[in-house]
Write a protein that holds these residues in place. Structure first.
Motif, PDB file in Angstrom:
ATOM      1  N   ARG A 105     -57.158 -36.242 -23.599  1.00  0.00           N
ATOM      2  CA  ARG A 105     -56.772 -35.848 -22.247  1.00  0.00           C
ATOM      3  C   ARG A 105     -55.274 -35.590 -22.150  1.00  0.00           C
ATOM      4  O   ARG A 105     -54.839 -34.620 -21.541  1.00  0.00           O
ATOM      5  CB  ARG A 105     -57.199 -36.927 -21.247  1.00  0.00           C
ATOM      6  N   ARG A 106     -54.477 -36.484 -22.762  1.00  0.00           N
ATOM      7  CA  ARG A 106     -53.020 -36.315 -22.704  1.00  0.00           C
ATOM      8  C   ARG A 106     -52.572 -35.066 -23.469  1.00  0.00           C
ATOM      9  O   ARG A 106     -51.690 -34.327 -23.023  1.00  0.00           O
ATOM     10  CB  ARG A 106     -52.330 -37.572 -23.242  1.00  0.00           C
ATOM     11  N   GLY A 107     -53.195 -34.827 -24.619  1.00  0.00           N
ATOM     12  CA  GLY A 107     -52.833 -33.644 -25.399  1.00  0.00           C
ATOM     13  C   GLY A 107     -53.177 -32.350 -24.682  1.00  0.00           C
ATOM     14  O   GLY A 107     -52.403 -31.383 -24.711  1.00  0.00           O
ATOM     15  N   ALA A 108     -54.360 -32.322 -24.054  1.00  0.00           N
ATOM     16  CA  ALA A 108     -54.764 -31.127 -23.311  1.00  0.00           C
ATOM     17  C   ALA A 108     -53.830 -30.883 -22.135  1.00  0.00           C
ATOM     18  O   ALA A 108     -53.383 -29.748 -21.896  1.00  0.00           O
ATOM     19  CB  ALA A 108     -56.206 -31.271 -22.835  1.00  0.00           C
ATOM     20  N   ARG A 109     -53.504 -31.951 -21.405  1.00  0.00           N
ATOM     21  CA  ARG A 109     -52.609 -31.808 -20.259  1.00  0.00           C
ATOM     22  C   ARG A 109     -51.223 -31.372 -20.705  1.00  0.00           C
ATOM     23  O   ARG A 109     -50.587 -30.514 -20.058  1.00  0.00           O
ATOM     24  CB  ARG A 109     -52.536 -33.137 -19.494  1.00  0.00           C
ATOM     25  N   ALA A 110     -50.725 -31.921 -21.825  1.00  0.00           N
ATOM     26  CA  ALA A 110     -49.392 -31.556 -22.301  1.00  0.00           C
ATOM     27  C   ALA A 110     -49.323 -30.072 -22.634  1.00  0.00           C
ATOM     28  O   ALA A 110     -48.317 -29.395 -22.345  1.00  0.00           O
ATOM     29  CB  ALA A 110     -49.029 -32.397 -23.523  1.00  0.00           C
ATOM     30  N   HIS A 111     -50.389 -29.534 -23.235  1.00  0.00           N
ATOM     31  CA  HIS A 111     -50.356 -28.117 -23.596  1.00  0.00           C
ATOM     32  C   HIS A 111     -50.438 -27.236 -22.350  1.00  0.00           C
ATOM     33  O   HIS A 111     -49.764 -26.190 -22.274  1.00  0.00           O
ATOM     34  CB  HIS A 111     -51.497 -27.788 -24.550  1.00  0.00           C
ATOM     35  N   ILE A 112     -51.255 -27.636 -21.374  1.00  0.00           N
ATOM     36  CA  ILE A 112     -51.310 -26.885 -20.115  1.00  0.00           C
ATOM     37  C   ILE A 112     -49.927 -26.858 -19.457  1.00  0.00           C
ATOM     38  O   ILE A 112     -49.453 -25.819 -18.981  1.00  0.00           O
ATOM     39  CB  ILE A 112     -52.350 -27.497 -19.159  1.00  0.00           C
ATOM     40  N   GLU A 113     -49.258 -27.993 -19.429  1.00  0.00           N
ATOM     41  CA  GLU A 113     -47.929 -28.060 -18.824  1.00  0.00           C
ATOM     42  C   GLU A 113     -46.935 -27.223 -19.617  1.00  0.00           C
ATOM     43  O   GLU A 113     -46.022 -26.599 -19.046  1.00  0.00           O
ATOM     44  CB  GLU A 113     -47.480 -29.511 -18.722  1.00  0.00           C
ATOM     45  N   GLU A 114     -47.072 -27.216 -20.961  1.00  0.00           N
ATOM     46  CA  GLU A 114     -46.220 -26.389 -21.799  1.00  0.00           C
ATOM     47  C   GLU A 114     -46.383 -24.912 -21.452  1.00  0.00           C
ATOM     48  O   GLU A 114     -45.409 -24.159 -21.353  1.00  0.00           O
ATOM     49  CB  GLU A 114     -46.572 -26.642 -23.263  1.00  0.00           C
ATOM     50  N   VAL A 115     -47.632 -24.497 -21.265  1.00  0.00           N
ATOM     51  CA  VAL A 115     -47.909 -23.103 -20.895  1.00  0.00           C
ATOM     52  C   VAL A 115     -47.298 -22.791 -19.532  1.00  0.00           C
ATOM     53  O   VAL A 115     -46.656 -21.747 -19.339  1.00  0.00           O
ATOM     54  CB  VAL A 115     -49.428 -22.848 -20.900  1.00  0.00           C
ATOM     55  N   LYS A 116     -47.485 -23.696 -18.564  1.00  0.00           N
ATOM     56  CA  LYS A 116     -46.975 -23.450 -17.218  1.00  0.00           C
ATOM     57  C   LYS A 116     -45.447 -23.366 -17.194  1.00  0.00           C
ATOM     58  O   LYS A 116     -44.871 -22.661 -16.359  1.00  0.00           O
ATOM     59  CB  LYS A 116     -47.443 -24.564 -16.269  1.00  0.00           C
ATOM     60  N   ALA A 117     -44.794 -24.109 -18.107  1.00  0.00           N
ATOM     61  CA  ALA A 117     -43.331 -24.152 -18.121  1.00  0.00           C
ATOM     62  C   ALA A 117     -42.725 -23.077 -19.005  1.00  0.00           C
ATOM     63  O   ALA A 117     -41.488 -22.978 -19.090  1.00  0.00           O
ATOM     64  CB  ALA A 117     -42.870 -25.532 -18.591  1.00  0.00           C
ATOM     65  N   SER A 118     -43.547 -22.266 -19.660  1.00  0.00           N
ATOM     66  CA  SER A 118     -43.020 -21.285 -20.601  1.00  0.00           C
ATOM     67  C   SER A 118     -42.308 -20.139 -19.880  1.00  0.00           C
ATOM     68  O   SER A 118     -42.466 -19.941 -18.669  1.00  0.00           O
ATOM     69  CB  SER A 118     -44.151 -20.739 -21.477  1.00  0.00           C
ATOM     70  N   ARG A 119     -41.497 -19.387 -20.631  1.00  0.00           N
ATOM     71  CA  ARG A 119     -40.727 -18.285 -20.073  1.00  0.00           C
ATOM     72  C   ARG A 119     -41.648 -17.237 -19.461  1.00  0.00           C
ATOM     73  O   ARG A 119     -42.615 -16.804 -20.085  1.00  0.00           O
ATOM     74  CB  ARG A 119     -39.870 -17.667 -21.164  1.00  0.00           C
ATOM     75  N   ARG A 120     -41.358 -16.824 -18.238  1.00  0.00           N
ATOM     76  CA  ARG A 120     -42.209 -15.888 -17.519  1.00  0.00           C
ATOM     77  C   ARG A 120     -41.784 -14.445 -17.744  1.00  0.00           C
ATOM     78  O   ARG A 120     -40.616 -14.166 -17.983  1.00  0.00           O
ATOM     79  CB  ARG A 120     -42.179 -16.202 -16.013  1.00  0.00           C
ATOM     80  N   ALA A 121     -42.747 -13.564 -17.636  1.00  0.00           N
ATOM     81  CA  ALA A 121     -42.444 -12.139 -17.691  1.00  0.00           C
ATOM     82  C   ALA A 121     -41.733 -11.716 -16.410  1.00  0.00           C
ATOM     83  O   ALA A 121     -41.815 -12.385 -15.365  1.00  0.00           O
ATOM     84  CB  ALA A 121     -43.731 -11.351 -17.858  1.00  0.00           C
ATOM     85  N   ALA A 122     -41.018 -10.608 -16.474  1.00  0.00           N
ATOM     86  CA  ALA A 122     -40.287 -10.116 -15.307  1.00  0.00           C
ATOM     87  C   ALA A 122     -41.237  -9.848 -14.150  1.00  0.00           C
ATOM     88  O   ALA A 122     -42.292  -9.262 -14.322  1.00  0.00           O
ATOM     89  CB  ALA A 122     -39.556  -8.826 -15.681  1.00  0.00           C
ATOM     90  N   GLY A 123     -40.852 -10.325 -12.952  1.00  0.00           N
ATOM     91  CA  GLY A 123     -41.622 -10.075 -11.751  1.00  0.00           C
ATOM     92  C   GLY A 123     -42.803 -10.980 -11.537  1.00  0.00           C
ATOM     93  O   GLY A 123     -43.576 -10.800 -10.607  1.00  0.00           O
ATOM     94  N   VAL A 124     -42.971 -12.000 -12.402  1.00  0.00           N
ATOM     95  CA  VAL A 124     -44.094 -12.933 -12.285  1.00  0.00           C
ATOM     96  C   VAL A 124     -43.581 -14.256 -11.739  1.00  0.00           C
ATOM     97  O   VAL A 124     -42.590 -14.806 -12.250  1.00  0.00           O
ATOM     98  CB  VAL A 124     -44.784 -13.155 -13.659  1.00  0.00           C
TER      99      VAL A 124
END
Length: 307
Positions: free
Chosen positions: A286-305
């Protein structure tokens, strides 16, 4: 109707109304509450395509005899890590919830479990049942099939279902992480909603009865939806139908369409439950899955997103 002012309803009022309508149609109090809760959950999440708009068809299928409001799902075949459930023409939410709970119980003993549910009506929001499994501490996967509404890639006639896929993971805070989507370019419920509101469909998601592209929901309702995602989405749609249909001894494609027209929703749902404890520490998963989801959410965004 187009031009009508929107009305706000308290969730408990809407849920109570739907439950009373199901009960008036002959459902037990428990089954009426189950069906109403599935539709209400879809509404509350903004997926009106699988909410209240489904209620009239469900009631009509009870009145026509296609659905037995008093049906009790039963286990027809069983092994240690599998089961086949005959829902006895039950409402879809009743049959699917029975299968999901059975899968979770058996997975906690065997490590994983595959349950096929046949002989029930449309299950509405597939993610509801995947989340039921996730709240029991297991990974839940739902593969479904519907009557033909989607044309094959490069085709123009209804042959595939909108065949949903839902995956839910248990989470630390008790709120499952959910993926839930139809494998058609849009859900058929979106066509019904657009038709009711007098709105146009997006380009490229449907063809009319002559096989020509259309944005008119009335034409799309008589024609076919497109599969999503080109050949990849088409392949997923095709194989989900095979897993939820012939694998379980149920129908798919034109035979399923004929069965529906004859008053039998002879389809299936494949429900999988996987206990993370079969592979290690469930907490670490559960912790590993949540950590990766949070990593994705915190990643660099494309322009205009924004998110």
């Amino acid at each position: 109707m187009p031009g009508d002012s929107p009305r706000l309803l308290r969730p408990e009022a809407l849920g109570g109304l739907m439950a009373r309508l199901f009960a008036a149609a002959g459902c037990s109090g428990e089954d009426a509450a189950t069906a109403a809760d599935v539709l209400l959950e879809a509404e509350l999440r903004g997926y009106a395509t699988h909410g209240l708009i489904r209620l009239p068809a469900m009631i009509q299928r009870i009145r026509s005899g296609m659905v037995d409001p008093r049906a009790r799902p039963r286990v027809a075949q069983e092994r240690e890590a599998s089961a086949l459930v005959d829902a006895g023409r039950a409402l879809g939410p009743v049959g699917a919830l029975f299968g999901a709970r059975l899968a979770a119980r058996k997975a906690r003993r065997a490590g994983s479990c595959a349950v096929g549910v046949v002989n029930c009506d449309h299950i509405c929001m597939a993610g509801y049942y995947a989340e039921e499994i996730a709240r029991a501490g297991c990974v839940g996967v739902i593969a479904g099939v519907t009557q033909p509404l989607v044309h094959p890639l490069g085709g123009a006639e209804r042959l595939l279902g909108t065949n949903p896929l839902a995956i839910a993971l248990p989470a630390e805070e008790g709120r499952p992480m959910l993926l839930d989507f139809a494998t058609s370019a849009i859900a058929f419920g979106a066509v019904l909603k657009a038709k009711a509101l007098g709105e146009a469909l997006p380009p490229g998601v449907a063809v009319g009865p002559e096989g020509l592209p259309t944005t008119d929901p009335a034409q799309a309702a008589q024609g076919a939806l497109a599969p999503f995602g080109g050949h990849r989405g088409y392949g997923l749609c095709l194989y989900l139908g095979l897993l939820a249909g012939p694998l379980l001894g149920a129908k798919v494609g034109k035979p399923l369409g004929r069965a529906v027209r004859e008053g039998r929703y002879d389809k299936g749902e494949l429900i999988l439950a996987i206990d993370p404890a079969a592979f290690g520490d469930p907490g670490e998963f559960r912790r590993g899955a949540r950590a990766h989801i949070e990593e994705v959410k915190a990643s660099r965004r494309a322009a205009g997103v924004a998110e």
